[in-house]
Scaffold this motif. Structure first.
Motif, PDB file in Angstrom:
ATOM      1  N   MET A  98       0.764  -1.211   0.046  1.00  0.00           N
ATOM      2  CA  MET A  98      -0.028   0.004  -0.072  1.00  0.00           C
ATOM      3  C   MET A  98       1.087   1.190  -0.070  1.00  0.00           C
ATOM      4  SD  MET A  98      -2.964   1.327   2.817  1.00  0.00           S
ATOM      5  CE  MET A  98      -3.304  -0.534   3.204  1.00  0.00           C
ATOM      6  N   SER A  99       0.405   1.941  -0.698  1.00  0.00           N
ATOM      7  CA  SER A  99       1.364   3.457  -0.899  1.00  0.00           C
ATOM      8  C   SER A  99       1.031   4.016   0.448  1.00  0.00           C
ATOM      9  CB  SER A  99       1.182   4.281  -2.051  1.00  0.00           C
ATOM     10  OG  SER A  99      -0.204   4.751  -1.916  1.00  0.00           O
ATOM     11  N   GLU A 100       2.212   5.109   0.592  1.00  0.00           N
ATOM     12  CA  GLU A 100       2.000   6.017   1.909  1.00  0.00           C
ATOM     13  C   GLU A 100       0.910   6.750   1.754  1.00  0.00           C
ATOM     14  OE1 GLU A 100       4.632   9.287   4.028  1.00  0.00           O
ATOM     15  OE2 GLU A 100       5.221   8.798   2.117  1.00  0.00           O
ATOM     16  N   ARG A 101       0.389   7.255   0.420  1.00  0.00           N
ATOM     17  CA  ARG A 101      -0.507   8.257   0.263  1.00  0.00           C
ATOM     18  C   ARG A 101      -2.026   7.726   0.848  1.00  0.00           C
ATOM     19  NH1 ARG A 101       0.671  10.803  -5.240  1.00  0.00           N
ATOM     20  NH2 ARG A 101       2.372  12.181  -4.597  1.00  0.00           N
ATOM     21  N   VAL A 102      -2.044   6.315   0.405  1.00  0.00           N
ATOM     22  CA  VAL A 102      -3.368   5.340   0.973  1.00  0.00           C
ATOM     23  C   VAL A 102      -3.110   5.308   2.160  1.00  0.00           C
ATOM     24  CG1 VAL A 102      -4.490   3.424   0.463  1.00  0.00           C
ATOM     25  CG2 VAL A 102      -3.590   4.549  -1.441  1.00  0.00           C
ATOM     26  N   SER A 103      -1.944   4.923   2.905  1.00  0.00           N
ATOM     27  CA  SER A 103      -2.129   4.439   4.292  1.00  0.00           C
ATOM     28  C   SER A 103      -2.356   5.725   5.222  1.00  0.00           C
ATOM     29  CB  SER A 103      -0.740   4.141   4.338  1.00  0.00           C
ATOM     30  OG  SER A 103      -0.373   3.860   5.751  1.00  0.00           O
ATOM     31  N   LEU A 104      -1.921   6.925   4.686  1.00  0.00           N
ATOM     32  CA  LEU A 104      -2.330   8.268   5.289  1.00  0.00           C
ATOM     33  C   LEU A 104      -3.741   8.401   5.340  1.00  0.00           C
ATOM     34  CD1 LEU A 104       0.704  10.573   4.117  1.00  0.00           C
ATOM     35  CD2 LEU A 104       0.159   9.738   6.509  1.00  0.00           C
ATOM     36  N   THR A 105      -4.418   8.242   4.155  1.00  0.00           N
ATOM     37  CA  THR A 105      -5.827   8.410   3.994  1.00  0.00           C
ATOM     38  C   THR A 105      -6.560   7.459   4.967  1.00  0.00           C
ATOM     39  OG1 THR A 105      -5.386   9.078   1.664  1.00  0.00           O
ATOM     40  CG2 THR A 105      -7.827   8.392   2.361  1.00  0.00           C
ATOM     41  N   PHE A 106      -6.071   6.230   5.017  1.00  0.00           N
ATOM     42  CA  PHE A 106      -6.848   5.255   5.879  1.00  0.00           C
ATOM     43  C   PHE A 106      -6.871   5.690   7.438  1.00  0.00           C
ATOM     44  CE2 PHE A 106      -7.459   2.846   2.194  1.00  0.00           C
ATOM     45  CZ  PHE A 106      -8.488   1.899   2.416  1.00  0.00           C
ATOM     46  N   ASP A 107      -5.415   6.098   7.798  1.00  0.00           N
ATOM     47  CA  ASP A 107      -5.150   6.531   9.308  1.00  0.00           C
ATOM     48  C   ASP A 107      -5.908   7.627   9.570  1.00  0.00           C
ATOM     49  OD1 ASP A 107      -3.750   5.781  11.576  1.00  0.00           O
ATOM     50  OD2 ASP A 107      -3.014   7.936  11.282  1.00  0.00           O
ATOM     51  N   ALA A 108      -6.350   8.868   8.567  1.00  0.00           N
ATOM     52  CA  ALA A 108      -7.050   9.782   8.700  1.00  0.00           C
ATOM     53  C   ALA A 108      -8.626   9.394   9.084  1.00  0.00           C
ATOM     54  CB  ALA A 108      -6.677  10.854   7.783  1.00  0.00           C
ATOM     55  N   LEU A 109      -8.891   8.535   8.031  1.00  0.00           N
ATOM     56  CA  LEU A 109     -10.276   8.098   8.029  1.00  0.00           C
ATOM     57  C   LEU A 109     -10.421   7.170   9.522  1.00  0.00           C
ATOM     58  CD1 LEU A 109     -10.876   7.184   4.466  1.00  0.00           C
ATOM     59  CD2 LEU A 109     -12.092   8.873   5.608  1.00  0.00           C
ATOM     60  N   TYR A 110      -9.800   6.421   9.958  1.00  0.00           N
ATOM     61  CA  TYR A 110      -9.915   5.672  11.202  1.00  0.00           C
ATOM     62  C   TYR A 110      -9.970   6.723  12.243  1.00  0.00           C
ATOM     63  CZ  TYR A 110      -8.576   1.477   8.498  1.00  0.00           C
ATOM     64  OH  TYR A 110      -8.314   0.398   7.446  1.00  0.00           O
ATOM     65  N   ALA A 111      -9.026   7.676  12.337  1.00  0.00           N
ATOM     66  CA  ALA A 111      -9.209   8.412  13.550  1.00  0.00           C
ATOM     67  C   ALA A 111     -10.407   9.289  13.363  1.00  0.00           C
ATOM     68  CB  ALA A 111      -7.963   9.755  13.345  1.00  0.00           C
ATOM     69  N   LEU A 112     -11.061   9.749  12.308  1.00  0.00           N
ATOM     70  CA  LEU A 112     -12.313  10.414  12.183  1.00  0.00           C
ATOM     71  C   LEU A 112     -13.558   9.306  12.646  1.00  0.00           C
ATOM     72  CD1 LEU A 112     -11.796  12.580   9.165  1.00  0.00           C
ATOM     73  CD2 LEU A 112     -11.985  13.361  11.397  1.00  0.00           C
ATOM     74  N   THR A 113     -13.286   8.142  12.271  1.00  0.00           N
ATOM     75  CA  THR A 113     -14.257   7.154  12.695  1.00  0.00           C
ATOM     76  C   THR A 113     -14.209   7.052  13.882  1.00  0.00           C
ATOM     77  OG1 THR A 113     -14.003   5.974  10.531  1.00  0.00           O
ATOM     78  CG2 THR A 113     -14.912   4.728  12.429  1.00  0.00           C
ATOM     79  N   ASP A 114     -12.960   6.943  14.835  1.00  0.00           N
ATOM     80  CA  ASP A 114     -13.080   6.702  16.243  1.00  0.00           C
ATOM     81  C   ASP A 114     -13.931   8.169  16.889  1.00  0.00           C
ATOM     82  OD1 ASP A 114     -11.846   4.471  16.116  1.00  0.00           O
ATOM     83  OD2 ASP A 114     -10.021   5.186  16.495  1.00  0.00           O
ATOM     84  N   LEU A 115     -13.541   9.153  16.388  1.00  0.00           N
ATOM     85  CA  LEU A 115     -14.307  10.433  16.711  1.00  0.00           C
ATOM     86  C   LEU A 115     -15.908  10.362  16.681  1.00  0.00           C
ATOM     87  CD1 LEU A 115     -13.871  13.230  18.010  1.00  0.00           C
ATOM     88  CD2 LEU A 115     -13.664  14.036  15.498  1.00  0.00           C
ATOM     89  N   ARG A 116     -16.149   9.758  15.553  1.00  0.00           N
ATOM     90  CA  ARG A 116     -17.651   9.603  15.386  1.00  0.00           C
ATOM     91  C   ARG A 116     -18.234   8.782  16.287  1.00  0.00           C
ATOM     92  NH1 ARG A 116     -20.411   5.546  11.577  1.00  0.00           N
ATOM     93  NH2 ARG A 116     -22.280   6.603  11.292  1.00  0.00           N
ATOM     94  N   GLU A 117     -17.460   7.728  16.704  1.00  0.00           N
ATOM     95  CA  GLU A 117     -17.783   6.730  17.867  1.00  0.00           C
ATOM     96  C   GLU A 117     -17.964   7.567  19.202  1.00  0.00           C
ATOM     97  OE1 GLU A 117     -19.541   3.661  19.676  1.00  0.00           O
ATOM     98  OE2 GLU A 117     -19.212   3.801  17.411  1.00  0.00           O
ATOM     99  N   LEU A 118     -17.138   8.539  19.501  1.00  0.00           N
ATOM    100  CA  LEU A 118     -17.073   9.261  20.900  1.00  0.00           C
ATOM    101  C   LEU A 118     -18.465  10.036  20.635  1.00  0.00           C
ATOM    102  CD1 LEU A 118     -13.591  10.878  21.379  1.00  0.00           C
ATOM    103  CD2 LEU A 118     -14.775   9.072  22.520  1.00  0.00           C
ATOM    104  N   TRP A 119     -18.707  10.721  19.456  1.00  0.00           N
ATOM    105  CA  TRP A 119     -19.966  11.581  19.246  1.00  0.00           C
ATOM    106  C   TRP A 119     -21.399  10.698  19.742  1.00  0.00           C
ATOM    107  CZ3 TRP A 119     -19.452  15.940  20.334  1.00  0.00           C
ATOM    108  CH2 TRP A 119     -18.252  17.025  19.899  1.00  0.00           C
ATOM    109  N   ARG A 120     -21.311   9.417  19.124  1.00  0.00           N
ATOM    110  CA  ARG A 120     -22.358   8.484  19.267  1.00  0.00           C
ATOM    111  C   ARG A 120     -22.531   8.174  20.707  1.00  0.00           C
ATOM    112  NH1 ARG A 120     -22.602   3.683  14.998  1.00  0.00           N
ATOM    113  NH2 ARG A 120     -24.713   3.740  15.893  1.00  0.00           N
ATOM    114  N   LYS A 121     -21.401   7.985  21.549  1.00  0.00           N
ATOM    115  CA  LYS A 121     -21.403   7.632  22.719  1.00  0.00           C
ATOM    116  C   LYS A 121     -21.915   8.776  23.737  1.00  0.00           C
ATOM    117  CE  LYS A 121     -17.944   4.090  23.102  1.00  0.00           C
ATOM    118  NZ  LYS A 121     -16.462   3.769  23.379  1.00  0.00           N
TER     119      LYS A 121
END
Length: 60
Positions: A1-24
């Motif tokens: 996986m390229s670094e750009r794709v990896s950075l994209t996924f990591d940013a999305l995972y962080a935002l997904t975790d934030l979304r879960e905080l909002w849900r809680k």
């Protein structure tokens, strides 16, 4: 996986975790200090990843 794709996924995972905080914290979305610190940490992680992704796209 390229670094750009990896950075994209990591940013999305962080935002997904934030979304879960909002849900809680629904329905009022009020956060205690511990939760606020976690939210800030997640946002900074996403910001860093997005910044690095933008830099890599601007370099070429």
């Amino acid at each position: 996986m390229s670094e750009r794709v990896s950075l994209t996924f990591d940013a999305l995972y962080a935002l997904t975790d934030l979304r879960e905080l909002w849900r809680k914290t629904a329905p009022f979305h009020s956060m205690d200090e511990k939760t606020k610190k976690k939210a800030i940490k997640l946002l900074k992680r996403a910001q860093k990843d997005i910044g690095r992704l933008l830099d890599s796209l601007n370099d070429k």
